[in-house]
Design a protein around this motif. Structure first.
Motif, PDB file in Angstrom:
ATOM      1  N   ILE A   1       0.930  -1.147  -0.072  1.00 13.15           N
ATOM      2  CA  ILE A   1      -0.084  -0.085  -0.042  1.00 13.15           C
ATOM      3  C   ILE A   1       0.971   1.160  -0.241  1.00 13.15           C
ATOM      4  O   ILE A   1       1.877   1.222   0.522  1.00 13.15           O
ATOM      5  CB  ILE A   1      -1.076  -0.070   1.143  1.00 13.15           C
ATOM      6  N   HIS A   2       0.479   2.270  -0.535  1.00 11.30           N
ATOM      7  CA  HIS A   2       1.215   3.492  -0.609  1.00 11.30           C
ATOM      8  C   HIS A   2       0.541   4.646  -0.673  1.00 11.30           C
ATOM      9  O   HIS A   2      -0.765   4.801  -1.013  1.00 11.30           O
ATOM     10  CB  HIS A   2       2.376   3.386  -1.864  1.00 11.30           C
ATOM     11  N   SER A   3       1.139   5.748  -0.359  1.00 12.83           N
ATOM     12  CA  SER A   3       0.347   7.212  -0.444  1.00 12.83           C
ATOM     13  C   SER A   3       1.650   8.060  -0.608  1.00 12.83           C
ATOM     14  O   SER A   3       2.628   8.356  -0.055  1.00 12.83           O
ATOM     15  CB  SER A   3       0.031   7.521   1.035  1.00 12.83           C
ATOM     16  N   THR A   4       1.160   9.000  -1.908  1.00 15.84           N
ATOM     17  CA  THR A   4       2.174   9.945  -2.509  1.00 15.84           C
ATOM     18  C   THR A   4       2.066  11.085  -1.533  1.00 15.84           C
ATOM     19  O   THR A   4       1.136  11.409  -0.660  1.00 15.84           O
ATOM     20  CB  THR A   4       1.720  10.258  -3.698  1.00 15.84           C
TER      21      THR A   4
ATOM     22  N   VAL B   1      11.074   8.746   1.437  1.00 17.71           N
ATOM     23  CA  VAL B   1      10.024   7.680   1.504  1.00 17.71           C
ATOM     24  C   VAL B   1      10.256   6.732   2.788  1.00 17.71           C
ATOM     25  O   VAL B   1      11.291   6.308   2.981  1.00 17.71           O
ATOM     26  CB  VAL B   1       9.845   6.699   0.063  1.00 17.71           C
ATOM     27  N   LYS B   2       9.121   6.843   3.702  1.00 15.93           N
ATOM     28  CA  LYS B   2       9.331   5.998   4.930  1.00 15.93           C
ATOM     29  C   LYS B   2       8.340   4.905   4.763  1.00 15.93           C
ATOM     30  O   LYS B   2       7.235   4.942   4.020  1.00 15.93           O
ATOM     31  CB  LYS B   2       8.626   6.800   5.979  1.00 15.93           C
ATOM     32  N   VAL B   3       8.881   3.615   5.142  1.00 15.65           N
ATOM     33  CA  VAL B   3       8.509   2.311   4.829  1.00 15.65           C
ATOM     34  C   VAL B   3       8.031   1.546   6.075  1.00 15.65           C
ATOM     35  O   VAL B   3       8.943   1.428   7.031  1.00 15.65           O
ATOM     36  CB  VAL B   3       9.254   1.484   3.999  1.00 15.65           C
ATOM     37  N   SER B   4       6.929   1.134   6.208  1.00 16.81           N
ATOM     38  CA  SER B   4       6.615   0.370   7.445  1.00 16.81           C
ATOM     39  C   SER B   4       6.192  -1.004   6.844  1.00 16.81           C
ATOM     40  O   SER B   4       5.891  -1.437   5.838  1.00 16.81           O
ATOM     41  CB  SER B   4       5.337   0.741   8.177  1.00 16.81           C
ATOM     42  N   LEU B   5       7.089  -2.216   7.572  1.00 12.08           N
ATOM     43  CA  LEU B   5       6.807  -3.547   7.355  1.00 12.08           C
ATOM     44  C   LEU B   5       6.300  -4.286   8.451  1.00 12.08           C
ATOM     45  O   LEU B   5       6.522  -4.124   9.762  1.00 12.08           O
ATOM     46  CB  LEU B   5       8.087  -4.031   7.355  1.00 12.08           C
ATOM     47  N   ARG B   6       5.168  -5.250   8.174  1.00 11.76           N
ATOM     48  CA  ARG B   6       4.438  -6.076   9.139  1.00 11.76           C
ATOM     49  C   ARG B   6       4.384  -7.387   8.390  1.00 11.76           C
ATOM     50  O   ARG B   6       4.393  -7.785   7.449  1.00 11.76           O
ATOM     51  CB  ARG B   6       3.273  -5.435   9.272  1.00 11.76           C
ATOM     52  N   SER B   7       4.313  -8.416   9.309  1.00 11.10           N
ATOM     53  CA  SER B   7       4.370  -9.845   8.961  1.00 11.10           C
ATOM     54  C   SER B   7       3.757 -10.607   9.948  1.00 11.10           C
ATOM     55  O   SER B   7       3.436  -9.960  11.128  1.00 11.10           O
ATOM     56  CB  SER B   7       5.798 -10.558   8.672  1.00 11.10           C
TER      57      SER B   7
ATOM     58  N   ILE C   1      14.526   8.920  -3.794  1.00 10.10           N
ATOM     59  CA  ILE C   1      14.060   7.608  -4.400  1.00 10.10           C
ATOM     60  C   ILE C   1      12.577   7.778  -4.594  1.00 10.10           C
ATOM     61  O   ILE C   1      11.769   8.328  -3.803  1.00 10.10           O
ATOM     62  CB  ILE C   1      14.455   6.473  -3.771  1.00 10.10           C
ATOM     63  N   SER C   2      11.993   7.049  -5.648  1.00  8.46           N
ATOM     64  CA  SER C   2      10.379   7.196  -5.897  1.00  8.46           C
ATOM     65  C   SER C   2       9.928   6.026  -5.052  1.00  8.46           C
ATOM     66  O   SER C   2      10.572   5.037  -5.032  1.00  8.46           O
ATOM     67  CB  SER C   2      10.338   7.279  -7.361  1.00  8.46           C
ATOM     68  N   ILE C   3       8.553   6.174  -5.073  1.00  5.04           N
ATOM     69  CA  ILE C   3       7.929   4.992  -4.460  1.00  5.04           C
ATOM     70  C   ILE C   3       7.954   3.763  -5.304  1.00  5.04           C
ATOM     71  O   ILE C   3       8.346   2.558  -4.949  1.00  5.04           O
ATOM     72  CB  ILE C   3       6.387   5.399  -4.135  1.00  5.04           C
ATOM     73  N   GLU C   4       7.912   3.911  -6.700  1.00  2.39           N
ATOM     74  CA  GLU C   4       7.877   2.817  -7.536  1.00  2.39           C
ATOM     75  C   GLU C   4       8.959   2.213  -7.534  1.00  2.39           C
ATOM     76  O   GLU C   4       9.244   1.021  -7.757  1.00  2.39           O
ATOM     77  CB  GLU C   4       7.629   3.320  -9.038  1.00  2.39           C
ATOM     78  N   GLU C   5      10.447   2.959  -7.536  1.00  3.63           N
ATOM     79  CA  GLU C   5      11.695   2.576  -7.377  1.00  3.63           C
ATOM     80  C   GLU C   5      11.842   1.563  -6.473  1.00  3.63           C
ATOM     81  O   GLU C   5      12.346   0.625  -6.262  1.00  3.63           O
ATOM     82  CB  GLU C   5      12.685   3.615  -7.575  1.00  3.63           C
ATOM     83  N   LEU C   6      11.313   2.048  -5.207  1.00  2.00           N
ATOM     84  CA  LEU C   6      11.795   1.569  -3.863  1.00  2.00           C
ATOM     85  C   LEU C   6      10.932   0.179  -3.820  1.00  2.00           C
ATOM     86  O   LEU C   6      11.378  -0.996  -3.165  1.00  2.00           O
ATOM     87  CB  LEU C   6      11.214   2.553  -2.820  1.00  2.00           C
ATOM     88  N   LYS C   7       9.606   0.357  -4.307  1.00  2.93           N
ATOM     89  CA  LYS C   7       8.777  -1.241  -4.409  1.00  2.93           C
ATOM     90  C   LYS C   7       9.789  -2.194  -5.066  1.00  2.93           C
ATOM     91  O   LYS C   7       9.603  -3.251  -4.557  1.00  2.93           O
ATOM     92  CB  LYS C   7       7.564  -0.735  -5.211  1.00  2.93           C
ATOM     93  N   ILE C   8      10.147  -1.726  -6.332  1.00  5.93           N
ATOM     94  CA  ILE C   8      11.131  -2.870  -7.088  1.00  5.93           C
ATOM     95  C   ILE C   8      12.386  -3.357  -6.191  1.00  5.93           C
ATOM     96  O   ILE C   8      12.516  -4.674  -6.167  1.00  5.93           O
ATOM     97  CB  ILE C   8      11.608  -2.150  -8.319  1.00  5.93           C
ATOM     98  N   LYS C   9      12.961  -2.308  -5.659  1.00  5.14           N
ATOM     99  CA  LYS C   9      14.013  -2.723  -4.634  1.00  5.14           C
ATOM    100  C   LYS C   9      13.765  -3.657  -3.536  1.00  5.14           C
ATOM    101  O   LYS C   9      14.380  -4.866  -3.207  1.00  5.14           O
ATOM    102  CB  LYS C   9      14.758  -1.567  -4.176  1.00  5.14           C
TER     103      LYS C   9
END
Length: 314
Positions: A216-219, A259-265, A293-301
């Protein structure tokens, strides 16, 4: 270990309690609990957060108004609360003595003394066990610690919840904690902007082919349209992990310069994934942030890193 901690406290006339940047209920509750505990014992204490975004729904906590944005005491002992690495405190602490109280598996042990227990659900649990035998626990201390405990254990639903945790929570409640007030303030004081950005973000939800990975993302544009700040996005990542097939949920939010990223599992250890991008956290709840870095680039990484680590192979 407490004798070493007490010696450190006795050797300093002033104490500065620090909370991490982009604070949550655990770092604030732990800090304010320790503040009240030491203040009641006659210590000269200040509590500080180096940022400007302190969750307003925590203003019911005793001494919330005492939180400052700058360190006024020189040569004070630093007590770090719920902070995995020293850079998250936002201050130059060179040459300072530091008491590091935390529960993050990824803690870098940056303190002069490190009281870190990753088996505990919150830093407040660590602090409570450290101080309860030698310092009086009052209602205000217990209220702060209990709020932190409830919030960071996600209402007793994290993987490290145990009978001991319930026993500790019960002990805190016995000091007079108003359970209803805590739950009300944590859950029923959302801003309108948080609902708007939640609605917008959920429209971006995507799953991988197996349905095990949710993103999920938010610009920044959507954040501005909703009138939302970073605090308004707290909890959005949990909507992804609530899906029956999802094992890892990712939420990316675009801010002014990062871009700030939160991870849950549910079961997969994502702390190593966060660490690989310069972040850290718990095995099932971690995060990091990257600039330029853009959201789309970071998703790929991120997807590539998940695949290389085989996190979803099972």
């Amino acid at each position: 270990m407490f004798q070493k901690v007490q010696k450190l406290l006795d050797n300093h006339n002033k104490i500065t309690i620090l909370t991490h940047l982009n604070p949550d209920a655990d770092t604030i509750g732990t800090a304010l609990g320790i503040y009240a505990l030491l203040k009641n014992s006659g210590k000269r204490v200040e509590v500080v957060n180096g940022g400007s975004n302190i969750p307003i729904n925590l203003d019911f906590l005793p001494n919330f108004s005492k939180i400052k944005q700058r360190i006024n005491y020189e040569d004070s002992l630093i007590i770090s609360c719920d902070t995995g690495s020293i850079d998250r405190l936002g201050f130059d602490l060179t040459e300072r003595k530091i008491l590091n109280i935390d529960h993050h598996k990824s803690n870098t042990y940056f303190g002069s003394i490190n009281i870190v227990n990753s088996d505990y659900s919150s830093a407040s649990h660590v602090a409570y066990e450290l101080f309860k035998e030698d310092y009086p626990i009052t209602k205000e201390v217990a209220t702060c610690f209990y709020t932190a405990l409830v919030s960071d254990s996600r209402y007793f639903t994290t993987s490290n919840v145990s009978k001991e945790l319930f026993d500790v929570a019960s002990e805190m409640v016995d000091y007079g904690v108003d359970i209803y007030s805590v739950v009300k303030n944590l859950n029923q004081r959302r801003s309108l902007a948080s609902i708007r950005i939640l609605s917008s973000a959920l429209n971006t939800l995507e799953l991988d082919e197996s349905g095990a990975l949710s993103i999920i993302h938010s610009t920044r544009e959507k954040m501005e349209e909703a009138g939302a700040e970073l605090l308004d996005t707290v909890g959005i990542v949990n909507y992804g992990i609530s899906l029956v097939t999802v094992e890892i949920s990712i939420f990316l939010v675009e801010l002014k310069d990062m871009v700030k990223v939160s991870l849950r599992s549910k079961r997969v250890d994502v702390s190593g994934l966060a660490t690989s991008f310069g972040g850290g956290g718990h095995s099932t709840a971690s995060g990091f942030e990257l600039s330029n870095i853009s959201i789309e680039e970071l998703k790929i990484k991120i997807k590539k890193e998940i695949k290389e680590r085989g996190l979803l192979n099972a």
